[in-house]
Every structure is written in structure tokens, then in C-alpha cells.
Design an enzyme around this catalytic site. Structure first.
Site, PDB file in Angstrom:
ATOM      1  N   CYS A 147      45.632  50.571  31.950  1.00 11.40           N
ATOM      2  CA  CYS A 147      45.740  49.106  31.920  1.00 11.40           C
ATOM      3  C   CYS A 147      47.028  48.610  31.263  1.00 11.40           C
ATOM      4  O   CYS A 147      47.600  47.604  31.698  1.00 11.40           O
ATOM      5  CB  CYS A 147      44.507  48.491  31.263  1.00 11.40           C
ATOM      6  SG  CYS A 147      44.165  49.033  29.577  1.00 11.40           S
ATOM      7  N   ASP A 180      44.132  40.258  35.146  1.00 16.40           N
ATOM      8  CA  ASP A 180      43.355  41.396  34.665  1.00 16.40           C
ATOM      9  C   ASP A 180      43.603  42.629  35.532  1.00 16.40           C
ATOM     10  O   ASP A 180      43.330  42.607  36.736  1.00 16.40           O
ATOM     11  CB  ASP A 180      41.873  41.028  34.696  1.00 16.40           C
ATOM     12  CG  ASP A 180      40.991  42.067  34.009  1.00 16.40           C
ATOM     13  OD1 ASP A 180      41.522  43.094  33.551  1.00 16.40           O
ATOM     14  OD2 ASP A 180      39.772  41.837  33.935  1.00 16.40           O
ATOM     15  N   HIS A 236      42.005  45.448  35.468  1.00 15.39           N
ATOM     16  CA  HIS A 236      40.871  46.371  35.413  1.00 15.39           C
ATOM     17  C   HIS A 236      40.051  46.470  36.692  1.00 15.39           C
ATOM     18  O   HIS A 236      39.007  47.098  36.709  1.00 15.39           O
ATOM     19  CB  HIS A 236      39.969  46.007  34.231  1.00 15.39           C
ATOM     20  CG  HIS A 236      40.627  46.215  32.905  1.00 15.39           C
ATOM     21  ND1 HIS A 236      41.360  45.224  32.279  1.00 15.39           N
ATOM     22  CD2 HIS A 236      40.700  47.301  32.100  1.00 15.39           C
ATOM     23  CE1 HIS A 236      41.842  45.700  31.141  1.00 15.39           C
ATOM     24  NE2 HIS A 236      41.459  46.946  31.003  1.00 15.39           N
TER      25      HIS A 236
END
Length: 469
Positions: A167, A362, A364
Site C-alpha cells: 500500500c 485508497d 487497498h
């Protein structure tokens, strides 16, 4: 901080770097959607106008007034339903966009651009305003990098995915991708719909493909960061990530790579005194910046485009509250590239702020690997963008982070230094970073001294807040 955001609400069209903010009196364009989305959007909006028509029959003034009052009351009731939570969920399903934001009408700052949230009707929700539509279009045009699976194994390892550990790498790719977008296409650029796309845009996406052939791939980043303990399957912090980008950029210059293989801008890591060995607020040295630009151009020019990365540790378990307003203020800089940060152990790319919350992209989500050819101007790029707008409280982010800035030329750098110095001056002895002309200067702009700088706080001392980088 009151005098800092002063360059971003100009609405000009002559320059490729002109910034498009929203103006309350002029309805801006809505997000570019597919034809299906546009059709539904038009239907949902036009539904209001059905109840705004006036009777043309000739009746008494009193009856006309009563009828008009009744119609307007019914119109307001319908608008409240259309703007309500249930209708918002229907719109999310039909129009294909989602929001996870507050109903604040405060200004939104997104990477140096200010969006005014102006309500045309008291019953209207902020997310349905023209200002929010312009913000949403800007947000969804930023490049998204996420976990990928199915790529060629990294080096000698067996890793064909970066799920659960990449990440920070992906967040940093997003920040650098934004620098490249501004560098090649200008800050006002928005993703066109439908294709064909801008060649520069496609070439930027190609640079971030998941193979060794792509200049800024996760494969090449891990190789460049080996000396900073980067390895497949291991999590990395912001400081090591910043140094990895510096190493990658420098290696291309030292190897005399062809121009299309070079990092297109100089990279300057703003660290503490003696490269962080003595702790304290990082110091941006103007002479160092000049030298780095000269080295980048192989002494051909005095200045070059510059990527500034400022790794920080602003607390122990959480960001010390004294720094929060100054972190928020960095999003108002025209040079802003956002922040590598997020919740502890889960890096995200922070791109904007409204009140005490930050907007973020994001990384993820797990997606299949896509390697885009730089000649394919009609490639499917949907996996590189996000139309889900998310916020988290600024106070909840991890204290270990890195701020990014892009300066196109010397004038832009001077403007950045002026803003950063003003911000440091207003910090009351607790700056995010300071500006100095020479490395051995005893005084840095905005502080009493960058060698000795102490102050009291009920929660933590300055020494406790700063960690050696």
C-alpha cells in the site's frame, strides 16, 4: 495561514496551468458520465421542473397566489425527497457514483484548488451542488494505484501480487503520478470521456505498469529501494519510500539513460539537519535545491522542474494536534501533491481537506494487472480512477507521513518558499519544516533557530514529537 490561499480561485483559460475552481454564480459542468448516466442524471434533475410550471389560466389574483404558493410548497417537498438519503442511494446505484462525505458547506481544497459549495436552495444537499460536481470531476480524474495480482514475479521472488504489503508503494505511485500529470498536462487537466485519450496521459499510465519494462513499476521501485530495506512482502515507511524515489531518479541520470527513460524532474528530499541525524524540523535549503536542479540537468540549466518530498514523524501514537491546521494548510498550496499517509499500518494517498476531514484515494482494492501500451490511446483506463469519494478525520492519520510538492520552475519554487515560510512563521515554534538559504545558516525561516527550538505543551514536548528520520 489566513494569507496563504490566494492564488487558486482565478478562472482563466489561456495557460495550460490555469486552475479551474468553482464559481457560485456560474453553474459548472457535472461529472462526465456515460450516456446512460447522463440520461438518468437529466431525468432526476428535470423531475424538479415539473412542479415549477405555472398555470396560464386567467383566474383571480387571489386564486393565482394561492395556487402558486401551493405549487411552491409541493416543489420544496419533492426536492427534499429527491435530495434525501433514500434518493441519494438510488442515484448512487443509477448514476454509478458514491459518496462517503459530510454535509458540510465549507470550502473544499483539493491539491491546491478551492471548490466553493454554494447551495441554490436551502433544501439542497451539498453533494448536489455545482461546486461539488466540479470537485467530484477533479477527484475522479486523479490517478488511482491499487493492489494488483497476476503480474510477472518480482525479481527472484515468487511474488506475483502486492496484496497486504504494497500500500505504501502504491500510495507513492499515486503522488508521483499526480506530479507527472501536472508536469505534462497541467493542473486543470481532467480525464476526457470517451476516448481517445491524451497521449501524455496514456504514457504516464504506461510508466506505472507492473513489469520491469515500466519505469516506475513496483518491480523497479523495490530494486531501487534495496538499500532502504525494501523487499517483496515487506511493509515500508514514508521516509524509506521517499529515499527510494530519489535513488531511482538519480540512477537513471548516472547511467546516462535516454531521455524517455529518465525521471522528468529533479527530486529533493527535505530532511532534518545533517540528514535527520539530529532530529528536529526538516530544513529546506535553497542552495541545495539549486544544486540538485543543476545536477539533474547535467549543468545545462540553472533550474529544472522539482519534486519536493518532506517525510515527517509528527507524534508517537497519533499526530500532535498542534500540527493539524498546518497539515491542512498544505493542501492550499498551488504546488500541493498531497500526503502519503493514512491510518496506522494502512497507507493511503491524501489529496484534499474540508473542515477537519481529509479526502483520500485508497490503494487497498485488489485488481488484475493491467499493462497499458503507450501507443494505445483507446485503452481501458477505468481501473486507474475512482469515483468513490471518501473522508477520514485528519486527527486519525498515522503520525508518520510524507508531504509532496511540485515546482515547475524557479518562480514557482520561490512562490512555494514564500508560502512555506509564512506557514512556518505562524506555527509558534512548531513548524512542519523550515526554509533556509544555506545549509549552515544558524537561522531558518519561521523558527528561532533550527539548532535549539523548545516549547511547552500539555501533551508532549517537541522532542517527543520528532523522531529521527
Amino acid at each position: 495561514m489566513k494569507n496563504i490561499p490566494d492564488r487558486t480561485e482565478t478562472n482563466l483559460t489561456d495557460s495550460p496551468d490555469t486552475i479551474r475552481g468553482s464559481i457560485c454564480s456560474e453553474p459548472g459542468p457535472s461529472n462526465r458520465k456515460s450516456p446512460k448516466s447522463s440520461l438518468w442524471s437529466g431525468f432526476l434533475v428535470s423531475a424538479f421542473s415539473v412542479f415549477d410550471t405555472h398555470s396560464e389560466s386567467k383566474i383571480s389574483h387571489k386564486k393565482t397566489q394561492e395556487t402558486s404558493t401551493g405549487n411552491h410548497g409541493w416543489t420544496a417537498a419533492v426536492k427534499r425527497v429527491m435530495n434525501g438519503g433514500s434518493m441519494r442511494r438510488i442515484q448512487e446505484r443509477v448514476l454509478g457514483y458514491k459518496t462517503n462525505v459530510s454535509n458540510s458547506v465549507s470550502d473544499i481544497w483539493l491539491l491546491g484548488v478551492c471548490y466553493k459549495i454554494c447551495l441554490e436552495d436551502p433544501s439542497q444537499e451539498p453533494v448536489h451542488s455545482t461546486g461539488y460536481a466540479a470537485f467530484s470531476e477533479d477527484f475522479s480524474s486523479r490517478i488511482l494505484m491499487t493492489y494488483r495480482k497476476g503480474f510477472v514475479s518480482i525479481g527472484d521472488s515468487k511474488y506475483t501480487s502486492d496484496v497486504n504489503w504494497g500500500c505504501m508503494l502504491r500510495s507513492s505511485q499515486m503522488l508521483v503520478a499526480q506530479a507527472l500529470l501536472v508536469h505534462r498536462l497541467g493542473r486543470p487537466w481532467r480525464k476526457p470521456t470517451p476516448p481517445p485519450f491524451d497521449r501524455d496521459y496514456i504514457e504516464i499510465l504506461h510508466m506505472f505498469g507492473d513489469s520491469e519494462d515500466s519505469l516506475f513499476s513496483i518491480h523497479n521501485l523495490l530494486k531501487a529501494g534495496e538499500s532502504y530495506a525494501l523487499a517483496p512482502g515487506s511493509w515500508v515507511g514514508p521516509y524509506a519510500m521517499c529515499r527510494t524515489w530519489e535513488t531511482l531518479a538519480r540512477s537513471k541520470i548516472e547511467k546516462n539513460e535516454p531521455e524517455d527513460k529518465l525521471f522528468p524532474m529533479a527530486v529533493y528530499i527535505v530532511s532534518g539537519d545533517e540528514d535527520g541525524e539530529r532530529g528536529g524540523a526538516p530544513v529546506l535549503c535553497i542552495e541545495d535545491a539549486s544544486r540538485i536542479c543543476s545536477e539533474f540537468s547535467r549543468n545545462q540549466v540553472d533550474w529544472s522542474p522539482l519534486l519536493l518530498l518532506v517525510p515527517l514523524v509528527l507524534g508517537l501514537d497519533k499526530v500532535n494536534p498542534r500540527y493539524l491546521p498546518f497539515l491542512a494548510a498544505t493542501f492550499t498550496f498551488p504546488q500541493s501533491l498531497g500526503i502519503l499517509g493514512g491510518r496506522p499500518g494502512a497507507s493511503t494517498y491524501l489529496v484534499g481537506v474540508q473542515d477537519d476531514k481529509v479526502f483520500y484515494l485508497d490503494p487497498h482494492e485488489v485488481q488484475q494487472t493491467v499493462n497499458i501500451s503507450k501507443d494505445n490511446l483507446e485503452a481501458d483506463t477505468s481501473s486507474y480512477h475512482c469515483n468513490v469519494i471518501r473522508q477520514i478525520p485528519l486527527e486519525s492519520i498515522d503520525p508518520s507521513l510524507a508531504i509532496g510538492f511540485y515546482c515547475r520552475d524557479k518562480d514557482d519554487f520561490d512562490d512555494f518558499c514564500s508560502r512555506a515560510s509564512e506557514l512556518a512563521t505562524e506555527s509558534n515554534g512548531a513548524p512542519l519544516f523550515t526554509i533556509t538559504q544555506a545549509r549552515h545558516s544558524t537561522k531558518a525561516s519561521g523558527t528561532r533557530s533550527h539548532e535549539v527550538d523548545s516549547f511547552d505543551d500539555d501533551e508532549d514536548s517537541a522532542k517527543d514529537d520528532w523522531q529521527l528520520l
